[in-house]
Design a protein around this motif. Structure first.
Motif, PDB file in Angstrom:
ATOM      1  N   PRO A 350     -55.256 -56.200  35.579  1.00 23.43           N
ATOM      2  CA  PRO A 350     -56.590 -55.605  35.398  1.00 23.43           C
ATOM      3  C   PRO A 350     -57.188 -55.084  36.701  1.00 23.43           C
ATOM      4  CG  PRO A 350     -56.417 -57.714  34.249  1.00 23.43           C
ATOM      5  CD  PRO A 350     -55.195 -57.586  35.092  1.00 23.43           C
ATOM      6  N   GLN A 351     -56.893 -55.754  37.839  1.00 26.30           N
ATOM      7  CA  GLN A 351     -57.471 -55.332  39.117  1.00 26.30           C
ATOM      8  C   GLN A 351     -56.549 -54.405  39.897  1.00 26.30           C
ATOM      9  OE1 GLN A 351     -56.221 -58.275  38.283  1.00 26.30           O
ATOM     10  NE2 GLN A 351     -56.154 -59.710  40.004  1.00 26.30           N
ATOM     11  N   ALA A 352     -55.513 -53.856  39.240  1.00 23.30           N
ATOM     12  CA  ALA A 352     -54.588 -52.957  39.933  1.00 23.30           C
ATOM     13  C   ALA A 352     -55.326 -51.720  40.435  1.00 23.30           C
ATOM     14  CB  ALA A 352     -53.450 -52.558  38.998  1.00 23.30           C
ATOM     15  N   ARG A 353     -55.004 -51.277  41.664  1.00 25.68           N
ATOM     16  CA  ARG A 353     -55.622 -50.094  42.249  1.00 25.68           C
ATOM     17  C   ARG A 353     -54.862 -48.849  41.798  1.00 25.68           C
ATOM     18  NH1 ARG A 353     -60.443 -50.599  44.604  1.00 25.68           N
ATOM     19  NH2 ARG A 353     -59.869 -48.865  46.000  1.00 25.68           N
ATOM     20  N   GLU A 354     -55.604 -47.816  41.414  1.00 26.30           N
ATOM     21  CA  GLU A 354     -54.972 -46.608  40.884  1.00 26.30           C
ATOM     22  C   GLU A 354     -54.043 -45.961  41.893  1.00 26.30           C
ATOM     23  OE1 GLU A 354     -57.892 -43.913  39.497  1.00 26.30           O
ATOM     24  OE2 GLU A 354     -58.648 -45.231  37.901  1.00 26.30           O
ATOM     25  N   GLU A 355     -54.441 -45.983  43.166  1.00 24.82           N
ATOM     26  CA  GLU A 355     -53.607 -45.319  44.168  1.00 24.82           C
ATOM     27  C   GLU A 355     -52.258 -46.016  44.332  1.00 24.82           C
ATOM     28  OE1 GLU A 355     -56.770 -47.719  46.512  1.00 24.82           O
ATOM     29  OE2 GLU A 355     -56.550 -46.659  44.606  1.00 24.82           O
ATOM     30  N   TRP A 356     -52.245 -47.350  44.162  1.00 30.88           N
ATOM     31  CA  TRP A 356     -50.978 -48.061  44.279  1.00 30.88           C
ATOM     32  C   TRP A 356     -50.124 -47.874  43.029  1.00 30.88           C
ATOM     33  CZ3 TRP A 356     -49.001 -49.694  48.613  1.00 30.88           C
ATOM     34  CH2 TRP A 356     -49.837 -50.008  49.684  1.00 30.88           C
ATOM     35  N   VAL A 357     -50.759 -47.825  41.876  1.00 32.93           N
ATOM     36  CA  VAL A 357     -50.013 -47.544  40.640  1.00 32.93           C
ATOM     37  C   VAL A 357     -49.392 -46.158  40.725  1.00 32.93           C
ATOM     38  CG1 VAL A 357     -50.188 -47.224  38.150  1.00 32.93           C
ATOM     39  CG2 VAL A 357     -51.448 -49.103  39.265  1.00 32.93           C
ATOM     40  N   ALA A 358     -50.160 -45.177  41.220  1.00 26.83           N
ATOM     41  CA  ALA A 358     -49.640 -43.816  41.357  1.00 26.83           C
ATOM     42  C   ALA A 358     -48.478 -43.765  42.350  1.00 26.83           C
ATOM     43  CB  ALA A 358     -50.760 -42.883  41.810  1.00 26.83           C
ATOM     44  N   ALA A 359     -48.496 -44.634  43.364  1.00 26.76           N
ATOM     45  CA  ALA A 359     -47.408 -44.658  44.349  1.00 26.76           C
ATOM     46  C   ALA A 359     -46.158 -45.333  43.810  1.00 26.76           C
ATOM     47  CB  ALA A 359     -47.871 -45.370  45.616  1.00 26.76           C
ATOM     48  N   GLY A 360     -46.252 -45.979  42.637  1.00 21.86           N
ATOM     49  CA  GLY A 360     -45.078 -46.589  42.019  1.00 21.86           C
ATOM     50  C   GLY A 360     -44.914 -48.063  42.284  1.00 21.86           C
ATOM     51  N   LEU A 361     -45.960 -48.731  42.785  1.00 27.49           N
ATOM     52  CA  LEU A 361     -45.850 -50.155  43.074  1.00 27.49           C
ATOM     53  C   LEU A 361     -45.592 -50.937  41.788  1.00 27.49           C
ATOM     54  CD1 LEU A 361     -46.086 -52.519  45.063  1.00 27.49           C
ATOM     55  CD2 LEU A 361     -48.554 -52.528  44.626  1.00 27.49           C
ATOM     56  N   LYS A 362     -44.571 -51.805  41.819  1.00 31.25           N
ATOM     57  CA  LYS A 362     -44.208 -52.547  40.615  1.00 31.25           C
ATOM     58  C   LYS A 362     -44.398 -54.049  40.772  1.00 31.25           C
ATOM     59  CE  LYS A 362     -41.120 -49.104  38.627  1.00 31.25           C
ATOM     60  NZ  LYS A 362     -41.580 -48.002  39.487  1.00 31.25           N
ATOM     61  N   SER A 363     -43.936 -54.622  41.899  1.00 34.06           N
ATOM     62  CA  SER A 363     -44.088 -56.064  42.109  1.00 34.06           C
ATOM     63  C   SER A 363     -44.507 -56.302  43.548  1.00 34.06           C
ATOM     64  CB  SER A 363     -42.768 -56.802  41.830  1.00 34.06           C
ATOM     65  OG  SER A 363     -42.334 -56.569  40.505  1.00 34.06           O
ATOM     66  N   THR A 364     -45.319 -57.347  43.768  1.00 31.02           N
ATOM     67  CA  THR A 364     -45.831 -57.568  45.123  1.00 31.02           C
ATOM     68  C   THR A 364     -46.242 -59.025  45.305  1.00 31.02           C
ATOM     69  OG1 THR A 364     -47.418 -56.795  46.780  1.00 31.02           O
ATOM     70  CG2 THR A 364     -48.199 -56.969  44.532  1.00 31.02           C
ATOM     71  N   ILE A 365     -46.162 -59.488  46.569  1.00 27.16           N
ATOM     72  CA  ILE A 365     -46.681 -60.799  46.978  1.00 27.16           C
ATOM     73  C   ILE A 365     -47.486 -60.591  48.250  1.00 27.16           C
ATOM     74  CG2 ILE A 365     -46.133 -63.178  47.625  1.00 27.16           C
ATOM     75  CD1 ILE A 365     -43.404 -62.841  46.347  1.00 27.16           C
ATOM     76  N   SER A 366     -48.667 -61.210  48.331  1.00 27.17           N
ATOM     77  CA  SER A 366     -49.506 -61.122  49.524  1.00 27.17           C
ATOM     78  C   SER A 366     -49.909 -62.530  49.947  1.00 27.17           C
ATOM     79  CB  SER A 366     -50.767 -60.296  49.251  1.00 27.17           C
ATOM     80  OG  SER A 366     -50.429 -58.967  48.893  1.00 27.17           O
ATOM     81  N   VAL A 367     -49.784 -62.808  51.260  1.00 20.66           N
ATOM     82  CA  VAL A 367     -50.108 -64.130  51.799  1.00 20.66           C
ATOM     83  C   VAL A 367     -50.989 -63.955  53.031  1.00 20.66           C
ATOM     84  CG1 VAL A 367     -49.204 -66.294  52.714  1.00 20.66           C
ATOM     85  CG2 VAL A 367     -47.906 -65.035  50.989  1.00 20.66           C
ATOM     86  N   PRO A 368     -52.164 -64.609  53.078  1.00 21.53           N
ATOM     87  CA  PRO A 368     -53.024 -64.500  54.259  1.00 21.53           C
ATOM     88  C   PRO A 368     -52.437 -65.249  55.448  1.00 21.53           C
ATOM     89  CG  PRO A 368     -53.967 -66.020  52.676  1.00 21.53           C
ATOM     90  CD  PRO A 368     -52.775 -65.426  52.009  1.00 21.53           C
ATOM     91  N   VAL A 369     -52.791 -64.785  56.646  1.00 15.60           N
ATOM     92  CA  VAL A 369     -52.326 -65.395  57.897  1.00 15.60           C
ATOM     93  C   VAL A 369     -53.536 -65.953  58.635  1.00 15.60           C
ATOM     94  CG1 VAL A 369     -51.172 -64.982  60.113  1.00 15.60           C
ATOM     95  CG2 VAL A 369     -50.380 -63.800  58.036  1.00 15.60           C
ATOM     96  N   PHE A 370     -53.410 -67.191  59.131  1.00 13.22           N
ATOM     97  CA  PHE A 370     -54.522 -67.864  59.803  1.00 13.22           C
ATOM     98  C   PHE A 370     -54.130 -68.255  61.220  1.00 13.22           C
ATOM     99  CE2 PHE A 370     -54.966 -68.651  55.267  1.00 13.22           C
ATOM    100  CZ  PHE A 370     -56.294 -68.291  55.037  1.00 13.22           C
ATOM    101  N   ASP A 371     -55.095 -68.109  62.130  1.00 13.78           N
ATOM    102  CA  ASP A 371     -54.963 -68.580  63.502  1.00 13.78           C
ATOM    103  C   ASP A 371     -56.036 -69.643  63.703  1.00 13.78           C
ATOM    104  OD1 ASP A 371     -55.165 -69.064  66.206  1.00 13.78           O
ATOM    105  OD2 ASP A 371     -55.391 -66.980  66.809  1.00 13.78           O
ATOM    106  N   ALA A 372     -55.607 -70.916  63.728  1.00 14.80           N
ATOM    107  CA  ALA A 372     -56.534 -72.038  63.872  1.00 14.80           C
ATOM    108  C   ALA A 372     -57.643 -71.986  62.828  1.00 14.80           C
ATOM    109  CB  ALA A 372     -57.125 -72.049  65.286  1.00 14.80           C
ATOM    110  N   GLY A 373     -57.274 -71.672  61.584  1.00 18.53           N
ATOM    111  CA  GLY A 373     -58.224 -71.646  60.499  1.00 18.53           C
ATOM    112  C   GLY A 373     -58.970 -70.344  60.329  1.00 18.53           C
TER     113      GLY A 373
END
Length: 617
Positions: A350-373
């Motif tokens: 439901p929250q897919a971005r149109e520009e990424w759908v148009a670019a052909g994005l099919k599967s993805t994983i995102s992980v935040p990076v922390f420096d001392a919190g």
């Protein structure tokens, strides 16, 4: 009488025929060769029984004993042929049974039990070539891409091996990621050539690594199969190690086999840049994703700081980051929620971005990076050509990368803070020295800058360059212990005063020893920057390359700046005069290689200076 004898002979012959066929008939029905041999044996038995009977019952039959003996010998030969044909037929039946009953359910090749049964049915005197084949990378495919991908890899390997192995070979899945090939009547070279051809046809899961590692041995069918497999196993692992070494040379990366290996390899890296370069490349190879990106936080915005993957998708990642700061989309949700997010079917989200759908994005994983919190960035892997299952192992691997990257960023920041604190302290010490000897104002900062430039030109780097820099700050710290009457004397020093002045290096070493965390390299600059190449310097009279390189470098810089600066007892020398002096001391006071490198520096000896242009505090 002759008729009676003939009838009796036929009776005995008939009994012989019934005996043979009664005994062998069940085994002759399915084997034509054995049947033909049995017919010949029957005819000989008829002749044998008939001749024996006729010779016994007929006194005139003198030649018949010889006929019967000859026929009997021929019958024995024929009987052995029948036995061999029957044995061969039984072996063929065993092979057929093994091939029908003992099959691997995935590849439809023989399983281990089927191969052992088929091997036991081979002719005992026959020479064989035996190969043990290992499928490289299967475990990492299973762990990171899922077992469906692993099964497809196994199936492809089995199909190709079936196509390339010599005719008549036994091919089995020995277990897990191993296959065994037994080729009767073939040499090792023929089987090796077939396996090399298989490597060219199977698609490897990792660039630079051949899909198959194998070892080949030869033996006779009467030998235990385990013996040949032990030899082939040793040769296979030798080749496997060579293949992994070659992969590391081609890719610059030694790929791990497990996630623990992945984590350990990242732990060996020092800088965030190394962690990103190696970690993102490994992550793509191990998970099957096509692109990896690191978005670094700059204030409240994010920018693409590192990318790995096809160039065609790089611009998509670079220009479509506006939604990250707003926490929009699947990727932005990872920033907003500060936990990993993923989608196996991005267009359906439901929250897919149109520009990424148009670019052909099919599967993805995102992980935040922390420096001392503190949230400092986001690691993201994506695929555009196909869908991938988001398995727990894939998520764990990417989370490991994000954790190691955060640790490297924190470590680099801490080192930077400590370095700046140390540099501030060293600069304060230099300023204290200049406050005592005001005519050397600016000397410390100049020699630090010059020393780093010359050291870099000579290939000094890393810790050694840091030692040179810190040593340049502290080289005259021992002058804090020299009386003002000597340190600030406007004229030449007496011999006794010169001895006191020269002791500043030893005073400096004793003072520096009380400063925590100074390395031996820093101490060598403080102690040895007045040593001479020809051994005439002080305090230890070291000669040539026995003088530490950082001290040899700084010796040239220290004299250069001293000659170019005005003192109460001398004027500032011109560039030409300084150049001539350095050349005169080349090989005497100074290392010739260091002097030559110094003369090539862009700031050294630009001619045409007026006296007003000289360095004057």
């Amino acid at each position: 009488m002759s008729t009676v004898l003939l009838v009796l002979a036929l009776v005995f012959a008939t009994l012989g025929v019934l005996l043979v066929f009664g005994t062998l008939a069940p085994r002759l029905r399915a084997d034509r060769a054995a049947f033909r041999s049995a017919v010949a044996l029957t005819a000989l038995l008829v002749l044998t029984f008939g001749s024996v009977t006729f010779s016994l019952l007929s006194p005139e039959g003198r030649l018949w004993p010889w006929v019967s003996v000859t026929a009997a010998l021929a019958a024995l030969v024929s009987l052995s042929r029948v036995a061999r044909d029957i044995s061969d037929h039984q072996n063929r039946l065993s092979l057929i049974g093994a091939r029908r009953e003992h099959r691997d359910t995935l590849t439809n090749l023989l399983d281990r039990q089927g191969l052992l049964r088929a091997y036991g049915a081979l002719r005992r005197a026959e020479r064989l070539a035996v190969a043990l084949v290992d499928l490289n990378g299967l475990k990492s495919v299973n762990d990171n891409r899922g077992h469906n991908a692993g099964d497809a890899y196994l199936l492809e390997a089995g199909q190709v091996l079936r196509q390339v192995t010599p005719p008549g070979s036994l091919l089995a899945r020995w277990g897990g990621d191993e296959f065994v090939v037994v080729s009767p009547g073939m040499s090792e070279q023929v089987l090796l050539a077939a396996l090399q051809a298989a490597n060219d046809r199977i698609q490897s899961p990792r660039p630079g690594l051949l899909p198959l590692a194998y070892g080949v041995a030869s033996c006779a069918a009467r030998d235990p199969l385990d013996r040949a497999l032990a030899i082939a196993d040793e040769r296979m692992y030798t080749l496997k190690r060579a293949q992994h070494d070659q992969e590391a040379q081609l890719t610059g990366i030694r790929l791990p086999v497990t996630q623990d290996d992945f984590s350990r390899q990242l732990d060996l890296l020092d800088t965030p840049e190394e962690v990103l370069r190696v970690g993102m490349s490994l992550a793509l190879h191990l998970t099957g994703f096509e692109t990896a990106a690191y978005y670094a936080r700059r204030g409240e915005e994010y920018e693409l700081a590192a990318y790995e993957g096809p160039a065609a998708h790089q611009e998509v990642h670079r220009h479509r980051v506006g939604h990250l700061a707003l926490g929009q989309g699947v990727t932005g949700e990872a920033i907003r929620s500060r936990v990993a997010t993923w989608s196996a079917d991005y267009p359906s989200e439901p929250q897919a971005r149109e520009e990424w759908v148009a670019a052909g994005l099919k599967s993805t994983i995102s992980v935040p990076v922390f420096d001392a919190g503190r949230l400092v960035g986001l690691v993201c892997v994506s695929t555009f050509s196909t869908w991938l299952a988001i398995t727990g192992s894939r998520r764990t691997l990417l989370e490991t990368l994000a954790q190691r990257l955060g640790a490297a960023l924190e470590r680099t920041r801490a080192v930077g803070d400590a370095t700046r604190d140390l540099e501030s302290g060293l600069l304060a010490l230099g300023a204290a020295l200049e406050a005592r000897d005001f005519e050397t104002a600016g000397h410390t900062q100049r020699v630090v800058s010059f020393a780093v430039s010359l050291g870099t030109a000579l290939g000094v780097s890393g810790q050694e360059l840091r030692d040179l820099r810190a040593g340049a700050y502290l080289h005259d710290i021992g002058k804090l212990g020299i009386p003002d009457s000597i340190l600030l004397k406007p004229g030449p020093l007496t011999d006794a005063e010169r001895e006191v002045m020269n002791s500043h290096v030893l005073h400096g070493c004793r003072t520096a020893e009380r400063i925590p965390c100074l390395s031996p390299g820093v101490m060598s600059v403080i102690r040895h920057h007045h040593e001479h190449w020809d051994g005439a310097g002080y305090p230890d009279g070291l000669r040539g390359e026995a003088i530490p390189l950082v001290a040899r470098i700084f010796a040239v810089i220290d004299v250069y700046d001293a000659l170019r600066s005005r003192r109460s007892y001398k004027r500032a020398w011109t560039e030409r005069e300084v150049r001539d002096e350095l050349l005169a001391q080349r090989g005497r006071q100074f290392d010739p290689r260091v002097v030559d490198a110094f003369l090539e520096l862009p700031f050294a000896f630009t001619f045409g200076f007026d006296e007003a242009d000289l360095v004057e505090p």
